[in-house]
Design a protein around this motif. Sequence first.
Motif, PDB file in Angstrom:
ATOM      1  N   VAL A 150       0.840  -1.201   0.000  1.00  0.00           N
ATOM      2  CA  VAL A 150       0.000   0.000   0.000  1.00  0.00           C
ATOM      3  C   VAL A 150       0.876   1.253   0.000  1.00  0.00           C
ATOM      4  N   VAL A 157       1.375   6.354  -7.081  1.00  0.00           N
ATOM      5  CA  VAL A 157       0.353   7.291  -7.518  1.00  0.00           C
ATOM      6  C   VAL A 157       0.896   8.707  -7.463  1.00  0.00           C
ATOM      7  N   LEU A 242       1.589  -5.091 -11.393  1.00  0.00           N
ATOM      8  CA  LEU A 242       0.412  -4.229 -11.329  1.00  0.00           C
ATOM      9  C   LEU A 242       0.551  -3.014 -12.245  1.00  0.00           C
TER      10      LEU A 242
ATOM     11  N   THR C  22      -0.857   9.788   5.183  1.00  0.00           N
ATOM     12  CA  THR C  22      -1.607   9.441   3.980  1.00  0.00           C
ATOM     13  C   THR C  22      -2.278  10.666   3.397  1.00  0.00           C
ATOM     14  N   LEU C  25       0.255  13.111   1.863  1.00  0.00           N
ATOM     15  CA  LEU C  25       0.803  12.588   0.608  1.00  0.00           C
ATOM     16  C   LEU C  25      -0.175  12.799  -0.528  1.00  0.00           C
ATOM     17  N   VAL C  26      -1.437  12.480  -0.234  1.00  0.00           N
ATOM     18  CA  VAL C  26      -2.435  12.489  -1.283  1.00  0.00           C
ATOM     19  C   VAL C  26      -2.878  13.910  -1.620  1.00  0.00           C
ATOM     20  N   ILE C 254      -4.271  -7.560  -2.185  1.00  0.00           N
ATOM     21  CA  ILE C 254      -4.434  -6.550  -3.231  1.00  0.00           C
ATOM     22  C   ILE C 254      -4.134  -7.154  -4.592  1.00  0.00           C
ATOM     23  N   ILE C 255      -2.990  -7.809  -4.665  1.00  0.00           N
ATOM     24  CA  ILE C 255      -2.550  -8.314  -5.963  1.00  0.00           C
ATOM     25  C   ILE C 255      -3.345  -9.570  -6.348  1.00  0.00           C
ATOM     26  N   GLN C 258      -6.760  -8.823  -7.552  1.00  0.00           N
ATOM     27  CA  GLN C 258      -6.661  -8.299  -8.908  1.00  0.00           C
ATOM     28  C   GLN C 258      -6.551  -9.444  -9.924  1.00  0.00           C
ATOM     29  N   LEU C 269      -9.029  -0.724  -3.873  1.00  0.00           N
ATOM     30  CA  LEU C 269      -7.872   0.165  -3.755  1.00  0.00           C
ATOM     31  C   LEU C 269      -7.132   0.291  -5.087  1.00  0.00           C
ATOM     32  N   ILE C 270      -6.871  -0.852  -5.722  1.00  0.00           N
ATOM     33  CA  ILE C 270      -6.154  -0.811  -7.000  1.00  0.00           C
ATOM     34  C   ILE C 270      -6.932   0.016  -8.016  1.00  0.00           C
ATOM     35  N   VAL C 273      -6.455   3.487  -7.286  1.00  0.00           N
ATOM     36  CA  VAL C 273      -5.119   3.934  -7.672  1.00  0.00           C
ATOM     37  C   VAL C 273      -5.077   4.210  -9.171  1.00  0.00           C
ATOM     38  N   TYR C 274      -5.628   3.280  -9.958  1.00  0.00           N
ATOM     39  CA  TYR C 274      -5.607   3.476 -11.409  1.00  0.00           C
ATOM     40  C   TYR C 274      -6.377   4.726 -11.808  1.00  0.00           C
ATOM     41  N   ARG C 276      -6.957   7.280  -9.793  1.00  0.00           N
ATOM     42  CA  ARG C 276      -6.534   8.377  -8.916  1.00  0.00           C
ATOM     43  C   ARG C 276      -7.703   8.951  -8.118  1.00  0.00           C
ATOM     44  N   ILE C 281      -8.619   6.059  -1.868  1.00  0.00           N
ATOM     45  CA  ILE C 281      -7.289   5.580  -1.471  1.00  0.00           C
ATOM     46  C   ILE C 281      -7.058   5.863   0.015  1.00  0.00           C
ATOM     47  N   VAL C 285      -6.425   2.974   2.915  1.00  0.00           N
ATOM     48  CA  VAL C 285      -5.202   2.907   3.714  1.00  0.00           C
ATOM     49  C   VAL C 285      -5.554   2.992   5.199  1.00  0.00           C
TER      50      VAL C 285
END
Lengths: 304, 328, 317
Positions: A150, A157, A242, C22, C25-26, C254-255, C258, C269-270, C273-274, C276, C281, C285
């Motif tokens: 994460v 991002v 990913l 978080t 950052l965002v 997560i992976i 997917q 979440l993914i 992220v894709y 935005r 997000i 988190v």
Amino acid sequence: MAELSQSSGKRAAATAPAQQDRHAAAIAMYRKRNKFGLFFWIPLVWLIIVAIAAIGAPFWGLPPADEIDWVYLQSPPVEGHPLGTDVLGRDLLSRIIWGARVSLTVGFAAPFIGVGAGMILGMIAGYYRGWADEVIGIAIDSWLAIPGLVVLLLFAVVFGGSLFMVCFSLGLLFIPTAARITRAATLNYAGREFVLAARAMGASDFRILTKEVLPNIIWPLIAFILIDIPIAIVIEGALSFLGLSVKAPTPSWGGIIAEGREHLSVSPHISMYPTIVMFLTVLSFNLVGDAIRRRLADVREGAI
Amino acid sequence: MGEIILDVRNQRTAFATGRGMLQAVDGVSFTLERGKTLGVVGESGSGKSVLSRSIMRLLPGTSMTGPGSQILLNGKDLTAMTENQLRRMRGPEMAIVFQDPMTALNPTLSIGKQIMEVLMFHLKMSKRDARAKAVDLLKAVGLPQPDVRVDQYPHQLSGGMRQRVAIAIAIACEPDLLIADEPTTALDVTVQAEILDLLQRMVRERNMAMILITHDMGVVAGRCDDVAVMYAGKIVEKAPVRSLFSETRMPYTAALLSSIPRVTDPPHRKLDAIEGRPPDLINPPPGCPFAPRCRHAEDACNRAVPELTGTADHQWACIKPLNTEAAA
Amino acid sequence: MNYLIKRFQRLLIVLGVVTLITFLLVNVLPGDVAYEIAGMDSSEEEVQEIREELGLNRPVLIRYVEWVTGIFTGDWGTSYISDEDVWEAITDRFPVSFELMILAQILALLLAIPAGMISAFRPNGRGDRIIGTIAFASVSMPSFMTAILLIYFFSLHLGWLPATGYEPLSEGLWQNLRPMILPALSLALVEWTILMRTLRVEMIAVLQENYIALARAKGMSNLRILLVHALRPSSFSMITLLGLQVARLLGGTIIIEQIFGIPGVGRLLIHAVYTRDFIVIQGCVTFFALAFVTANFLVDIAYAWLDPRVRTRGAHG
Ligand SMILES: Nc1ncnc2c1ncn2[C@@H]1O[C@H](COP(=O)(O)OP(=O)(O)O)[C@@H](O)[C@H]1O
Ligand code: SF4
Ligand SMILES: [Mg+2]
């Protein structure tokens, strides 16, 4: 092994050969595991091959990793493409070798960045204690409370996918454990006589940390870097799988595996070859690292 | 002569170590009859515990047993048995009480469970019978409120009480041989005598044979029939307790005897009163192992390891034994 | 008791720091969500307008405080992209991720406990070496690679199990479990090694204990000694690890979600992220951090069950 029994003094030399043999056998029985065996040399050879292939990638006369061969689209191994091509007709061997550059760079850079930063934080926390310790402790706990992937997603991002940012953000993941190890070791050493003595002699904190404390904690940290290299490679693989590592069209192992995933039933080779290469590489790093760590432990116990 | 329970013949136990072969027990032989107690005395590190674990066949993987070694329990050779055969012997034919009751009981199991499992496995008792028997056993070893204690965990008991529980476990299947390896060393002085008395009573009531291991000559005095003195993995003197005290032959035994605490001593005085240290067991000296510390040593002592000599009753391994003409 | 309170305080601080970082950052960095919503070739005015509308022009700290207050009152915000309520989006999907994690952890334990016991029984013996080698191979195989291999063999080649999809429990237990087997196995085949090594190390130490020697002296079988006498006192580190592993597993889901198309929080979440979708997000988190903290509290409780010294402490001071 032979030197060992002799090093125990005159008496060993005086004992009968039969007794010598018994001792040698007993010592061998006691520690039969810490020699560098095939499980060390074979992986090491593989790693050297991968490293040479990656470093010399431009010189092997391979087709460029993003060159499209319209004749062989999504082809199994044929002449000119020893590992076949991907959906866009790009040479798989070339892509895997260029991808190795990314994996190896991240694999080495990230642990060094992370362990280096963790070491500095850990020394500060362990040496100065007090509020510095408290703040660093909370930072580390917070860091650990977010799953590593994460953290990386967030960074991907926000900062986008350059190789430098991937190394840097992956390096961040290795800080907490390195800082904890260092802090504990520093706490342990900072109170010892030789450090107190150095301090009484008027040595600066920096000098004490680098000259007295650092040499004593460097070995566990080196062992730790050895563990982290394959982990970094694996996480970079997951990120690029990913699509959040270095930007396309730069090839990376995880990316190639992901591209082949859609065509697993028709052209399994696209995913399988990079999977095999990546598996062997990570396994080799694990085996070599483990052998070296055991050896280091022996050296530090004064056994060799 | 009574029925012979245990016959140890030339027991040799060595360990593989990083420096070589460590000979912890080096050619020990003795026999033990039903109803008798053999005291084994020696400084710490002399091989007493290794000897007791050799008899129980509870040695770690790095150990090696000498090729000529034999241990006959009720006539059956333990050294030739498979692990499964040994399991059936441990409990009903031989049992052991360890030194430190704080670590000898499993902290995560109730003491009742720890007694019951022996009864259920060896005597095929039902759970209910085993529980009733466990309470009886706890009562027999003098644990107050046995029906409450049976469900408690080791950390809820004092050291002395835990050792009583350990004894209850050991005697649960009425073994023929009981080994007590320094059963009171880790305990308060005040409870030491109680535990020793309890052991003695159990042995007498059940007509067992006991090996009582201690580093304290004082413990041996009133409670053993024979005494074997160990040094550097060997028995260096063996005699009925009375002769050992009155006709001491080995200078080492004499040194041990003179270090018995007296009433006038300050409490908790250490017994390591003999000067010097025991020899290196990996590269032992060629002669008498006690020679470097022996006040009576002479050149001859360093030439060869003295053999056990003497009568069937009283034996010693010294070329210049005390209280004899040879010593004069 | 004091200890628990102290720990709790610390955990609250940790949550505060996690949310703050978080959020910063965002929200502080360039390229904020207004650009995303407005699209590539929109004018600066349009972007400003959207900012105004979303309240993105106000100071960061105020927005942070608002958001954190919202978290406590159940208002986690609304996705800019899908208009979905973030709290609902997460809680709708979490049970799916939770099931995946639990199944993975169960499979991992089923592999780790016997393997760890065999390894610890004779360290450096044949069994230990074989298991150690398998474990090395296993950790060298990250879950996304394992997933690809499992799909290739069990779905495409043998056709035993579906490669993707999810069925709710209401469709029946087997219907629900069938598509979960490969995803859970992909995670477990990595996680078991860590559990196994931890158990092995601790059990090797426990097997040296006097009470194990006593159990042998009682004639107990090796199997019984391992299972009844040694396993419990050997599992403390492993239990702690189960809590710490929640973070790793959350990352793993997560992976895996997917790859297998499982509608869990990881996929949410993914996707965020894709696209935005920053508020989602942030929410994910925070939720992960909360889940991690909770898991570690549960671990503390599990200790009490394992160790009677903790369990009976209340009654004996
Ligand atoms: N597992 C082992 N490995 C190596 N050496 C051991 C082991 N157990 C005991 N020893 C050695 O054997 C010798 C005798 O030990 P021990 O029987 O415990 O002495 P005692 O019980 O008389 O105090 C000591 O030198 C000890 O270091
Ligand atoms: S043999 Fe010599 S050294 Fe050994 S105990 Fe007797 S007198 Fe002392
Ligand atoms: Mg002992």
